[in-house]
Motif scaffolding. Structure first.
Motif, short mmCIF file in Angstrom:
data_model
loop_
_atom_site.label_atom_id
_atom_site.label_comp_id
_atom_site.label_asym_id
_atom_site.label_seq_id
_atom_site.Cartn_x
_atom_site.Cartn_y
_atom_site.Cartn_z
N PRO A 1 -25.97 -18.97 49.51
CA PRO A 1 -26.37 -17.70 50.15
C PRO A 1 -25.25 -16.67 50.00
O PRO A 1 -24.08 -16.95 50.28
CB PRO A 1 -26.57 -18.11 51.62
CG PRO A 1 -26.94 -19.56 51.55
CD PRO A 1 -26.12 -20.12 50.41
N GLY A 2 -25.59 -15.51 49.50
CA GLY A 2 -24.61 -14.47 49.22
C GLY A 2 -24.02 -14.54 47.82
O GLY A 2 -23.25 -13.65 47.43
N ARG B 1 -35.15 -9.15 40.85
CA ARG B 1 -35.79 -8.78 42.12
C ARG B 1 -36.94 -9.73 42.45
O ARG B 1 -37.09 -10.18 43.59
CB ARG B 1 -36.29 -7.34 42.06
CG ARG B 1 -35.19 -6.30 42.11
CD ARG B 1 -35.76 -4.91 42.38
NE ARG B 1 -36.74 -4.53 41.38
CZ ARG B 1 -36.45 -3.88 40.25
NH1 ARG B 1 -35.19 -3.56 39.99
NH2 ARG B 1 -37.40 -3.56 39.39
N LEU C 1 -33.61 -11.86 44.59
CA LEU C 1 -32.25 -11.37 44.73
C LEU C 1 -32.25 -9.93 45.24
O LEU C 1 -33.22 -9.19 45.06
CB LEU C 1 -31.51 -11.45 43.39
CG LEU C 1 -31.40 -12.84 42.77
CD1 LEU C 1 -30.50 -12.80 41.54
CD2 LEU C 1 -30.88 -13.86 43.77
N VAL C 2 -31.16 -9.56 45.88
CA VAL C 2 -31.02 -8.21 46.44
C VAL C 2 -29.81 -7.53 45.82
O VAL C 2 -29.04 -8.15 45.09
CB VAL C 2 -30.88 -8.27 47.99
CG1 VAL C 2 -32.14 -8.86 48.61
CG2 VAL C 2 -29.66 -9.09 48.40
N ASP C 3 -29.65 -6.25 46.12
CA ASP C 3 -28.54 -5.45 45.58
C ASP C 3 -28.51 -5.52 44.06
O ASP C 3 -27.44 -5.62 43.43
CB ASP C 3 -27.20 -5.92 46.15
CG ASP C 3 -27.12 -5.76 47.66
OD1 ASP C 3 -27.78 -4.86 48.19
OD2 ASP C 3 -26.40 -6.55 48.30
N ARG D 1 -27.71 -10.46 44.14
CA ARG D 1 -27.13 -11.38 45.09
C ARG D 1 -28.22 -12.13 45.84
O ARG D 1 -29.24 -11.53 46.22
CB ARG D 1 -26.26 -10.59 46.08
CG ARG D 1 -25.60 -11.39 47.18
CD ARG D 1 -24.67 -10.49 47.99
NE ARG D 1 -25.38 -9.35 48.57
CZ ARG D 1 -26.07 -9.41 49.71
NH1 ARG D 1 -26.17 -10.54 50.39
NH2 ARG D 1 -26.67 -8.33 50.17
N ARG D 2 -28.04 -13.43 46.02
CA ARG D 2 -28.96 -14.18 46.86
C ARG D 2 -28.74 -13.76 48.32
O ARG D 2 -27.60 -13.67 48.78
CB ARG D 2 -28.70 -15.68 46.73
CG ARG D 2 -29.72 -16.53 47.49
CD ARG D 2 -29.58 -18.00 47.16
NE ARG D 2 -30.59 -18.78 47.85
CZ ARG D 2 -30.79 -20.09 47.68
NH1 ARG D 2 -30.02 -20.75 46.81
NH2 ARG D 2 -31.73 -20.71 48.34
N PRO D 3 -29.81 -13.46 49.04
CA PRO D 3 -29.62 -13.02 50.42
C PRO D 3 -28.77 -14.01 51.22
O PRO D 3 -28.86 -15.22 51.03
CB PRO D 3 -31.05 -12.96 50.96
CG PRO D 3 -31.91 -12.75 49.76
CD PRO D 3 -31.23 -13.50 48.64
N ALA D 4 -27.94 -13.48 52.10
CA ALA D 4 -27.03 -14.32 52.87
C ALA D 4 -27.77 -15.27 53.81
O ALA D 4 -27.30 -16.35 54.13
CB ALA D 4 -26.04 -13.46 53.65
N THR D 5 -28.96 -14.85 54.24
CA THR D 5 -29.79 -15.71 55.08
C THR D 5 -31.15 -15.82 54.45
O THR D 5 -31.73 -14.85 53.96
CB THR D 5 -29.93 -15.13 56.49
OG1 THR D 5 -30.44 -13.81 56.43
CG2 THR D 5 -28.59 -15.12 57.19
#
Length: 271
Positions: free
Chosen positions: A138-139, A196, A200-202, A266-270
């Motif tokens: 995560p992250g 996306r 993934l984000v950002d 980035r893989r979401p932190a949660t």
């Protein structure tokens, strides 16, 4: 230095890494694209203690840079189907591995996963991409870099004479051979969307391609020597045309490459 060594179709990978010219190609690709790759690693913040997976490494350049950056508290694993070009690896683990299997190597979850010029050649790209995302902590960051030969197909964008026209025709034959072996010649432009869609984000992306460089000349000479028999066998060029082209290249041509599109997310932190 991720290289196009993964997941070829039954005709076999077009650019055999066991050929003598492979070393020249690896060195040229490293010289051309490592600075851009390292810039993207800086962007995502690779640092001490990170665990990194370098896919299709080919040679030691990229995993070596990562190993220095993550230090003794981190870990870098470099994988490829053919690990013969990493026999002198220092500071990172080398594993023979096929990303097309869908199973990541031991050592994860990873803070960074990177592949350059890999997925464009993998038959089941979606499966390979899913395995990469699942192997991120995560992250963690995924950085993918692939060419898009269909976006800029000319090796001589300034086609002002017969030498440039011949070069472009041979490059068209090269793309045809790649396509026959399952390469997605429009894959680079798809990377932001695919990251996306994978959750993934950002996500960001950019592109780089040289218009002319002495290193492009080295790369073209090595590539043409590797594939000349296949070009001739497929009726895409004659030996005389290939010899003439190599002489033209040695005499000085402005040679470009397809855009290298880099995308990172980035893989979401949660979850």
């Amino acid at each position: 230095m991720a290289h196009d060594t993964q997941g070829a179709r039954d005709k076999g990978y077009l650019l055999n890494n066991r050929q003598a010219e492979a070393g020249e190609r690896f060195a040229a690709l490293s010289a051309l694209f490592d600075p851009s790759t390292f810039r993207h690693f800086e962007t995502v913040g690779v640092g001490r203690g990170w665990r990194c997976w370098e896919i299709g490494a080919g040679g030691p350049g990229v995993p070596g840079w990562l190993a220095e950056r993550v230090g003794g508290s981190g870990h870098v694993v470099a994988t490829d189907i053919d690990t013969s070009w990493m026999r002198d690896a220092v500071g990172f683990e080398v594993l023979r591995h096929d990303v097309a299997s869908g199973q990541p190597p031991a050592g994860g979850p990873f803070d960074l996963i990177h592949a350059r010029l890999v997925l464009i050649h993998v038959a089941d790209r979606d499966k390979a991409l899913r395995s990469m995302v699942e192997a991120l902590r995560p992250g963690g960051w995924l950085v993918l870099e692939d060419g898009d030969p269909a976006l800029q197909p000319l090796i001589c964008p300034d086609e002002y004479g017969p030498e440039q026209a011949l070069a472009n025709r041979l490059r068209s034959g090269f793309r045809e051979l790649l396509g026959e072996r399952g390469a997605d010649l429009e894959y680079g432009r798809k990377l932001p969307r695919l990251l996306r869609e994978a959750g993934l984000v950002d996500v960001e992306a950019d592109a780089y391609f040289p218009i002319t460089s002495p290193v492009c000349t080295v790369l073209e000479e090595a590539t043409v020597r590797q594939i000349r028999d296949k070009l001739v066998a497929a009726g895409l060029a004659t030996d005389e045309e290939i010899d003439r082209h190599l002489a033209n290249v040695a005499g000085g041509l402005d040679l470009a490459l397809p855009p290298m599109i880099s995308a990172w997310g980035r893989r979401p932190a949660t979850a």
